[in-house]
Design an enzyme around this catalytic site. Structure first.
Site, PDB file in Angstrom:
ATOM      1  N   SER A 122       7.144  -8.464  -2.226  1.00 27.40           N
ATOM      2  CA  SER A 122       6.994  -7.011  -2.270  1.00 27.40           C
ATOM      3  C   SER A 122       5.499  -6.748  -2.240  1.00 27.40           C
ATOM      4  CB  SER A 122       7.617  -6.462  -3.547  1.00 27.40           C
ATOM      5  OG  SER A 122       7.225  -5.129  -3.727  1.00 27.40           O
ATOM      6  N   ARG A 123       5.021  -6.142  -1.145  1.00 25.85           N
ATOM      7  CA  ARG A 123       3.565  -6.099  -0.954  1.00 25.85           C
ATOM      8  C   ARG A 123       2.862  -4.957  -1.666  1.00 25.85           C
ATOM      9  NH1 ARG A 123       4.903  -6.971   4.476  1.00 25.85           N
ATOM     10  NH2 ARG A 123       5.311  -9.165   4.757  1.00 25.85           N
ATOM     11  N   VAL A 124       3.571  -3.906  -2.020  1.00 22.74           N
ATOM     12  CA  VAL A 124       2.856  -2.818  -2.703  1.00 22.74           C
ATOM     13  C   VAL A 124       3.408  -2.478  -4.087  1.00 22.74           C
ATOM     14  CG1 VAL A 124       2.069  -1.712  -0.578  1.00 22.74           C
ATOM     15  CG2 VAL A 124       4.203  -0.998  -1.605  1.00 22.74           C
TER      16      VAL A 124
END
Ligand SMILES: Nc1ncnc2c1ncn2[C@@H]1O[C@H](COP(=O)(O)OP(=O)(O)O)[C@@H](O)[C@H]1O
Ligand SMILES: [Mg+2]
Length: 492
Positions: free
Chosen positions: A364-366
Site C-alpha cells: 500500500s503505497r500511500v
C-alpha cells in the site's frame, strides 16, 4: 387557466414563450451494419464523441468511433432489437446518469434505471459519465484512514481515504469477498459505499447484494450492475457511471468508497468493442487506449482540498489474473495506475489461509502514513516477523533441529498467521485489531496450541468492549491461559 389549476399546468402563453424559434437542423443516419453490441452508421454528420444516438425503435447507443463516412455506435440495448436500415438520430447529449442521495439503498443499471423493483428514482441531477479528474491544486494529501475491518489489510497494508488500491488474484480467491467486507465495515463509518459489478455472474452479484444487505448498512450503499449477459455498451459504461454517482458525495464533502468488480472484464469488453469497430489491436489484441481508459477512470478517485470541501473518493478496483500471472497486460497496467495492490494467492486460499493475501507481493503505497497510531504501534514489527517466519519455515522443511531463538520465531510466526485468518463478513473494529496485535506482540498467543487461536480471536471483541485500558491485557492473558489449558493439543 383556472386559478385552482395545479402548478404544473402551464398557460398557453408560457408554452409559446418556451418554444425556440431558431431553426434547428437534425441529421438522420442509417444503420449499415449491426454486430454484437455495435452498429455502424452512415449519413450522420456533426456527431460528437460519446454522443447518445437514438434509433427509430427507441433504442439508444453512443458514438465511439467517428470516421468520415461511418460512425461506430456502441449499443446500450440488445443488438437484436436494432436492424440494418433503421433510421438513427443524434441527440446532442453525452451519456449521463442520475446522481444524488435518491440512489442510496438502491440497485440500478449503469444508466441509473432501477433493478430492485423499489419504484422510480427521483434523482435531482443528471451528470455525464465521463468527467474530468480533480486537478493537482484541487487535491490534498491522503491523511485519513479507511478501516476495512480485514485484519491483514488494516495492519499490514493500511489504506487511506482517496487512495486507489487494486485487489488482484486468480478466479475464486476471495477478491469479491474482500472488497465486500471492506464495504460492510463501513456500516461503522461515515463512508458511502458503491459496488459496481461489471460482467459478473448473476449469482455472484446476488451473493454480494445479500451480504451487503445482511451485514452492512445497505441504506448507505449503491449497487450498479451490468451483468455478463447485458449489452457490451452497458458493461463498458458501468465503471464510469459508478464513479459519477460516487463523485456526488466526494464533491459534497462526504467520503465514498467504490469497488469496481472487475476491470479485467471491463478491459475484455473494451477489446470486444474495439475489434467490432475495427480499431487496430495491440498487445494481447487490446486496443492501444486500454491503459488510458483505466487511468482516466481511476484518477477520479481523490482526496479533495479544504477549498473544495475536503471530501474523498477511495477506489478498490479488482482485476483477475490467470494462473497468478501478475505480469499480463491488464494487471501490470492497473498495478502501475493504482497506489498499491493486494495480491490474493490461489495456493494460500486452497490451504485455507483466508483472506489469501500474499504478504510479499502486496503493498500500500500511500495509506501507511494514515494508519491509526495505536495500530501502528501494536503492529510494530509484525510484517518483518511474519516475513522472516515464512522464510524460516521453508528452510526448516528440509529438516534440521531449529535452535531456541529460531523455534521461538517459528512459534510466533505460526500464531501471527492464524491471527490474520478471518472468515468472511465479520469485520473487526479498530479496537479489536489493536488489541489482537498487542496480544500477539506480547506473546500471549505463543502458549496457545494453533487450533485455539481462532477461539481466542472469537472471544476477543467481547473482552475489548468489557474491559478498560488498564485491565485489558490481563483479561486477554487470562483468556489465553484458559485456552492453553483447555486444549492441550500437540504443540507446534
Ligand atoms: N475469508 C473468507 N472466509 C471464508 N470463505 C471465503 C473467504 N473469502 C472468500 N471465501 C469464499 O470463497 C469463494 C470465492 O470467493 P469470491 O470472493 O467469490 O472470489 P473471486 O471474487 O476472487 O472469484 C466464495 O464462496 C467465498 O464465500
Ligand atoms: Mg468475484
Amino acid at each position: 387557466m383556472p386559478h385552482d389549476a395545479p402548478h404544473w399546468v402551464r398557460s398557453t402563453q408560457d408554452v409559446l414563450k418556451s418554444v425556440s424559434l431558431v431553426p434547428r437542423t437534425s441529421h438522420k443516419g442509417r444503420v449499415e451494419e449491426i454486430s454484437d453490441g455495435v452498429a455502424m452508421i452512415s449519413g450522420l454528420r456533426d456527431v460528437a464523441l460519446d454522443e447518445v444516438l437514438r434509433f427509430e425503435g427507441g433504442q439508444t447507443g453512443f458514438a465511439r468511433v467517428l470516421d468520415p463516412d461511418l460512425i461506430g455506435c456502441v449499443l446500450l440495448d440488445a443488438a437484436t432489437e436494432v436492424q440494418a436500415g433503421d433510421a438513427v438520430f443524434g441527440t446532442g447529449e453525452v451519456v449521463n446518469v442520475p446522481t444524488g442521495d435518491a440512489l442510496l439503498g438502491r440497485v440500478v443499471d449503469p444508466l441509473g434505471r432501477p433493478l430492485d423493483g423499489k419504484g422510480p428514482i427521483n434523482a435531482t441531477m443528471h451528470l455525464p459519465i465521463e468527467r474530468p479528474a480533480p486537478s493537482i491544486i484541487e487535491r490534498d494529501l491522503v491523511t485519513e484512514p479507511v478501516q476495512t475491518g480485514v485484519v491483514v489489510v488494516d495492519t499490514l497494508f493500511a489504506l487511506g481515504r482517496g487512495q486507489r488500491e487494486l485487489i488482484v488474484g486468480d478466479h475464486s480467491t476471495g477478491k469479491t469477498t474482500l472488497a465486500i467486507d471492506a464495504l460492510i465495515a463501513q456500516a461503522h463509518s461515515d463512508m458511502i459505499c458503491i459496488y459496481v459489478a461489471v460482467g459478473q455472474k448473476t449469482s455472484s452479484v446476488r451473493r454480494a447484494i445479500d451480504a451487503l444487505e445482511r451485514h452492512g448498512d445497505f441504506a448507505r450503499c449503491i449497487v450498479v450492475v451490468a451483468g455478463s449477459s447485458e449489452a457490451p455498451g452497458l458493461q463498458w459504461i458501468a465503471p464510469y457511471a459508478g464513479m459519477t454517482m460516487a463523485e456526488h458525495f466526494r464533491d459534497k464533502g462526504q467520503h465514498a468508497l467504490i469497488v469496481i468488480d472487475d476491470l479485467s472484464k471491463h478491459a475484455a469488453t473494451h477489446r470486444e468493442i474495439a475489434l467490432l469497430t475495427r480499431q487496430s489491436p495491440g498487445r494481447e489484441a487490446y486496443p492501444g487506449d486500454v491503459f488510458y481508459i483505466h487511468a482516466r477512470l481511476l484518477e477520479r478517485a481523490a482526496k479533495l482540498s479544504k477549498a473544495r470541501g475536503g471530501g474523498s473518493l477511495t477506489a478498490l478496483p479488482i482485476a483477475e489474473t490467470d494462473s497468478g500471472n501478475l505480469s499480463a497486460y491488464i494487471p501490470t497496467n492497473l498495478i502501475s495506475i493504482t497506489d498499491g495492490q493486494i495480491v490474493l494467492d490461489a495456493a494460500l486460499f486452497h490451504q485455507g489461509q483466508k483472506p489469501a493475501v500474499d504478504v510479499g507481493l502486496s503493498v500500500s503505497r500511500v495509506g501507511g502514513k494514515t494508519q491509526a497510531p495505536a495500530l501502528r504501534n501494536a503492529a510494530g514489527t509484525l510484517r518483518l516477523d511474519y516475513a522472516q517466519f515464512l522464510e524460516l519455515e521453508v528452510f526448516t522443511r528440509f529438516g534440521g533441529v531449529p535452535d531456541g531463538r529460531v523455534r521461538a520465531q517459528l512459534t510466533r510466526g505460526a500464531r501471527i498467521r492464524e491471527a490474520l485468518r478471518q472468515s468472511q463478513h465479520m469485520p473487526f473494529r479498530l479496537d479489536d485489531e489493536v488489541s489482537l496485535m498487542r496480544a500477539v506482540q506480547a506473546g500471549l498467543l505463543d502458549i496457545l496450541p494453533l487450533v485455539a487461536v481462532p477461539k481466542f480471536r472469537a472471544a476477543l471483541p467481547e473482552i475489548v468492549v468489557r474491559e478498560t485500558d488498564k485491565t485489558l491485557m490481563d483479561a486477554l492473558a487470562n483468556l489465553a491461559a484458559t485456552l492453553a489449558d483447555d486444549k492441550p493439543d500437540t504443540p507446534q
